[in-house]
Write a protein that holds these residues in place. Structure first.
Motif, mmCIF file in Angstrom:
data_model
loop_
_atom_site.group_PDB
_atom_site.id
_atom_site.type_symbol
_atom_site.label_atom_id
_atom_site.label_comp_id
_atom_site.label_asym_id
_atom_site.label_seq_id
_atom_site.Cartn_x
_atom_site.Cartn_y
_atom_site.Cartn_z
ATOM 1 N N VAL A 37 -2.656 17.170 2.317
ATOM 2 C CA VAL A 37 -2.390 15.091 2.293
ATOM 3 C C VAL A 37 -0.972 15.804 1.751
ATOM 4 C CG1 VAL A 37 -4.950 14.273 2.557
ATOM 5 C CG2 VAL A 37 -3.700 14.877 0.713
ATOM 6 N N SER A 38 0.173 14.732 2.047
ATOM 7 C CA SER A 38 1.508 14.403 1.322
ATOM 8 C C SER A 38 1.426 14.161 -0.436
ATOM 9 C CB SER A 38 2.246 14.295 2.264
ATOM 10 O OG SER A 38 2.414 12.729 2.411
ATOM 11 N N SER A 39 0.850 13.412 -0.258
ATOM 12 C CA SER A 39 0.158 11.960 -1.756
ATOM 13 C C SER A 39 0.492 13.856 -3.116
ATOM 14 C CB SER A 39 -0.240 11.255 -1.705
ATOM 15 O OG SER A 39 -1.826 12.035 -1.565
ATOM 16 N N PRO A 40 0.586 13.272 -4.247
ATOM 17 C CA PRO A 40 0.702 13.889 -5.413
ATOM 18 C C PRO A 40 -0.955 14.306 -6.144
ATOM 19 C CG PRO A 40 2.153 12.092 -5.687
ATOM 20 C CD PRO A 40 1.480 11.468 -4.887
ATOM 21 N N GLN A 41 -2.109 12.710 -5.580
ATOM 22 C CA GLN A 41 -3.107 13.305 -5.661
ATOM 23 C C GLN A 41 -4.368 13.152 -3.843
ATOM 24 O OE1 GLN A 41 -1.621 10.590 -7.272
ATOM 25 N NE2 GLN A 41 -1.414 11.279 -8.848
ATOM 26 N N LYS A 76 -2.149 23.204 -3.226
ATOM 27 C CA LYS A 76 -2.171 24.081 -2.275
ATOM 28 C C LYS A 76 -0.872 25.211 -2.818
ATOM 29 C CE LYS A 76 -5.186 25.627 -0.302
ATOM 30 N NZ LYS A 76 -6.765 25.805 -0.877
ATOM 31 N N GLY A 77 -0.001 25.214 -3.567
ATOM 32 C CA GLY A 77 0.581 26.000 -4.124
ATOM 33 C C GLY A 77 2.322 25.943 -4.023
ATOM 34 N N PHE A 78 2.297 24.554 -3.600
ATOM 35 C CA PHE A 78 3.421 23.671 -3.204
ATOM 36 C C PHE A 78 4.067 22.334 -4.069
ATOM 37 C CE2 PHE A 78 1.879 25.769 0.274
ATOM 38 C CZ PHE A 78 3.428 26.641 0.971
ATOM 39 N N PRO A 79 4.117 22.799 -5.498
ATOM 40 C CA PRO A 79 4.168 21.854 -7.212
ATOM 41 C C PRO A 79 5.302 20.410 -6.069
ATOM 42 C CG PRO A 79 4.706 24.055 -7.440
ATOM 43 C CD PRO A 79 3.745 24.237 -6.309
ATOM 44 N N GLY A 80 5.265 19.587 -6.281
ATOM 45 C CA GLY A 80 5.794 18.100 -6.462
ATOM 46 C C GLY A 80 6.151 17.969 -4.817
ATOM 47 N N PHE A 81 5.262 18.911 -4.311
ATOM 48 C CA PHE A 81 5.589 18.038 -2.510
ATOM 49 C C PHE A 81 4.929 16.413 -2.777
ATOM 50 C CE2 PHE A 81 4.637 17.631 1.730
ATOM 51 C CZ PHE A 81 5.271 18.874 2.410
ATOM 52 N N GLU A 82 5.589 15.785 -2.190
ATOM 53 C CA GLU A 82 5.495 14.259 -2.384
ATOM 54 C C GLU A 82 6.099 13.688 -0.902
ATOM 55 O OE1 GLU A 82 4.378 10.218 -4.786
ATOM 56 O OE2 GLU A 82 5.417 11.876 -5.296
ATOM 57 N N ALA A 83 5.199 13.264 0.013
ATOM 58 C CA ALA A 83 6.449 12.983 1.134
ATOM 59 C C ALA A 83 5.528 11.271 2.091
ATOM 60 C CB ALA A 83 6.581 14.045 2.376
ATOM 61 N N ALA A 86 1.115 -0.979 -0.139
ATOM 62 C CA ALA A 86 -0.247 0.096 0.312
ATOM 63 C C ALA A 86 0.914 1.305 -0.379
ATOM 64 C CB ALA A 86 -0.783 -0.070 1.096
ATOM 65 N N ASP A 87 0.421 3.008 -0.350
ATOM 66 C CA ASP A 87 0.468 3.461 -0.301
ATOM 67 C C ASP A 87 -0.207 4.495 1.491
ATOM 68 O OD1 ASP A 87 2.744 4.581 -1.641
ATOM 69 O OD2 ASP A 87 1.822 4.646 -3.821
ATOM 70 N N VAL A 88 0.425 4.994 1.461
ATOM 71 C CA VAL A 88 -0.232 5.978 2.593
ATOM 72 C C VAL A 88 0.600 7.253 2.933
ATOM 73 C CG1 VAL A 88 -0.716 5.945 5.219
ATOM 74 C CG2 VAL A 88 -0.490 3.662 3.788
ATOM 75 N N PRO A 89 -0.524 8.291 2.162
ATOM 76 C CA PRO A 89 -0.039 9.507 2.442
ATOM 77 C C PRO A 89 -0.108 9.937 3.404
ATOM 78 C CG PRO A 89 -2.076 9.027 0.463
ATOM 79 C CD PRO A 89 -1.733 7.635 1.523
ATOM 80 N N ASN A 90 1.026 10.780 4.061
ATOM 81 C CA ASN A 90 1.022 11.724 5.270
ATOM 82 C C ASN A 90 0.168 12.865 5.505
ATOM 83 O OD1 ASN A 90 2.704 10.357 6.906
ATOM 84 N ND2 ASN A 90 4.481 11.274 5.643
ATOM 85 N N VAL A 91 -1.178 12.830 6.393
ATOM 86 C CA VAL A 91 -1.829 14.251 6.574
ATOM 87 C C VAL A 91 -0.980 15.189 7.510
ATOM 88 C CG1 VAL A 91 -3.116 12.684 7.976
ATOM 89 C CG2 VAL A 91 -4.658 15.032 6.478
ATOM 90 N N LEU A 92 -1.292 16.769 6.971
ATOM 91 C CA LEU A 92 -1.101 17.441 7.629
ATOM 92 C C LEU A 92 -2.350 17.291 8.716
ATOM 93 C CD1 LEU A 92 0.667 19.666 9.195
ATOM 94 C CD2 LEU A 92 -0.421 21.167 7.379
ATOM 95 N N VAL A 93 -2.249 17.454 10.287
ATOM 96 C CA VAL A 93 -2.841 17.115 11.319
ATOM 97 C C VAL A 93 -2.590 18.366 12.187
ATOM 98 C CG1 VAL A 93 -4.218 14.968 10.687
ATOM 99 C CG2 VAL A 93 -2.435 15.603 12.093
ATOM 100 N N VAL A 94 -3.601 19.293 12.885
ATOM 101 C CA VAL A 94 -3.420 20.576 13.890
ATOM 102 C C VAL A 94 -4.566 20.110 15.154
ATOM 103 C CG1 VAL A 94 -2.692 22.624 12.048
ATOM 104 C CG2 VAL A 94 -4.776 22.321 12.676
ATOM 105 N N HIS A 95 -3.702 20.595 16.418
ATOM 106 C CA HIS A 95 -4.895 20.440 17.362
ATOM 107 C C HIS A 95 -6.284 21.048 17.037
ATOM 108 C CE1 HIS A 95 -5.843 20.824 21.312
ATOM 109 N NE2 HIS A 95 -5.791 19.516 21.573
#
Length: 330
Positions: free
Chosen positions: A232-236, A250-257, A132-141
């Protein structure tokens, strides 16, 4: 009574037949063992029970056991950023009865972080199949005054160095995702590394402001409103979190992590075992797709060769990011 002696030619035929029989005898056991698996298979997970690697490994192991008629037993060996369990499998007999479900850190990142790693995961393990691929997600309190990713970026820029983010350890994709975002924004924040899932506990308690986490580890908290998912940190976009944008769009092309997970075997494992395991996982994934997506993962599958090329590419990508970040672990 006299005994008639064997004629010379008959003696030679008898001795030849006996010799062939003796030679053939030890071949019977391997022939009987040729059907793999003939006994339970140990599947090492180099992280704690309940984490994303463990969850995915157990789901697939259950399907493999049902299909192949032997138990695939999960054996958690956490520690050292995944290095302890990985090293154990590198040293294991390459007979198909010790495997590992591993992830991006131990395979693609740790070589750069750890100066004296006693093995090369890209050479000493055989890639079998990506699960599997599992994107990271930016989460905040929820206490963070940002309802959208754009608002969060503005918040970071107004408060350089004042916010703290957690990670599952120095040099993990969780850490490096936040580092990459800080570099792109031009506003690095305070990194607080943890061992494994403890970072999430402090984020939920409000002792941290944000973190990049694997979707399966936080999706329930997002649905419950205990955390806010911003990107999310995935391309899609992720099917698991519809409506959550990607960092790239959202303005950061190529961001994939993101993170990824797959089966590996010790170097020298028989090709027929690798082939059968690959085929069996590929056949199992469609029946797991709905569950995986619901829990935050996208099933992948594919050939061992595809997975091998992918792991090499990931190593090259993360080596640069890790070096740029200055992250090292003794």
């Amino acid at each position: 009574m006299t005994h008639t002696a064997f004629p010379a030619a008959a003696r030679r035929r008898f001795c030849s037949a006996a010799a062939l029989a003796l030679l053939a005898t030890p071949l019977l056991a391997p022939a009987q063992e040729a059907r793999w698996p003939a006994r339970p298979v140990r599947v090492v997970v180099a992280f704690s029970a309940g984490g994303t690697t463990d969850i995915l490994a157990r789901a697939v192991a259950q399907k493999l056991g049902d299909k192949l008629g032997q138990s695939f037993v999960i054996d958690n060996k956490p520690g050292g950023g995944g290095n302890i369990g990985t090293a154990e499998v590198v040293r294991a007999a390459p007979d198909g009865y010790t495997l590992i479900v591993n992830s991006v850190g131990p395979i693609a990142i740790n070589q750069t972080l750890y100066k004296n790693l006693p093995y090369d995961p890209l050479k000493d393990l055989v890639p079998v199949v990506q699960i599997a691929d599992v994107p990271n997600v930016l989460v905040v309190h929820p206490s963070v005054p940002a309802k959208t990713f754009d608002e969060f970026v503005a918040h970071l820029k107004r408060n350089p160095g004042k916010l703290s983010y957690g990670s599952t350890g120095v040099g993990t994709s969780s850490h490096l995702s936040s580092y990459m975002l800080g570099e792109r924004i031009g506003a690095q924040q305070l990194h607080v590394p943890y061992k494994g899932a403890n970072a999430l506990n402090d984020l939920l308690a409000g002792r941290l402001e944000f973190m990049f986490a694997t979707i399966p580890s936080v999706i329930q908290h997002v649905h419950a409103g205990k955390l806010r998912a911003l990107a999310v940190s995935s391309p899609q976009p992720s099917r698991s979190l519809p409506g959550v944008p990607t960092v790239a769009e959202k303005g950061f092309p190529g961001f994939e992590a993101g993170s990824w997970f797959g089966f590996f075997a010790p170097k020298g494992t028989p090709a027929q075992v690798v082939t059968l395991l690959n085929q069996s996982v590929n056949e199992a994934l469609p029946s797991l797709e709905e569950q995986m997506v619901r829990e935050g993962a996208d099933p992948v599958g594919g050939t061992p060769e595809q997975f091998g090329r992918f792991t090499q590419q990931e190593h090259v990508k993360w080596r640069k990011i890790a070096k740029d970040s200055g992250a090292t672990v003794e």
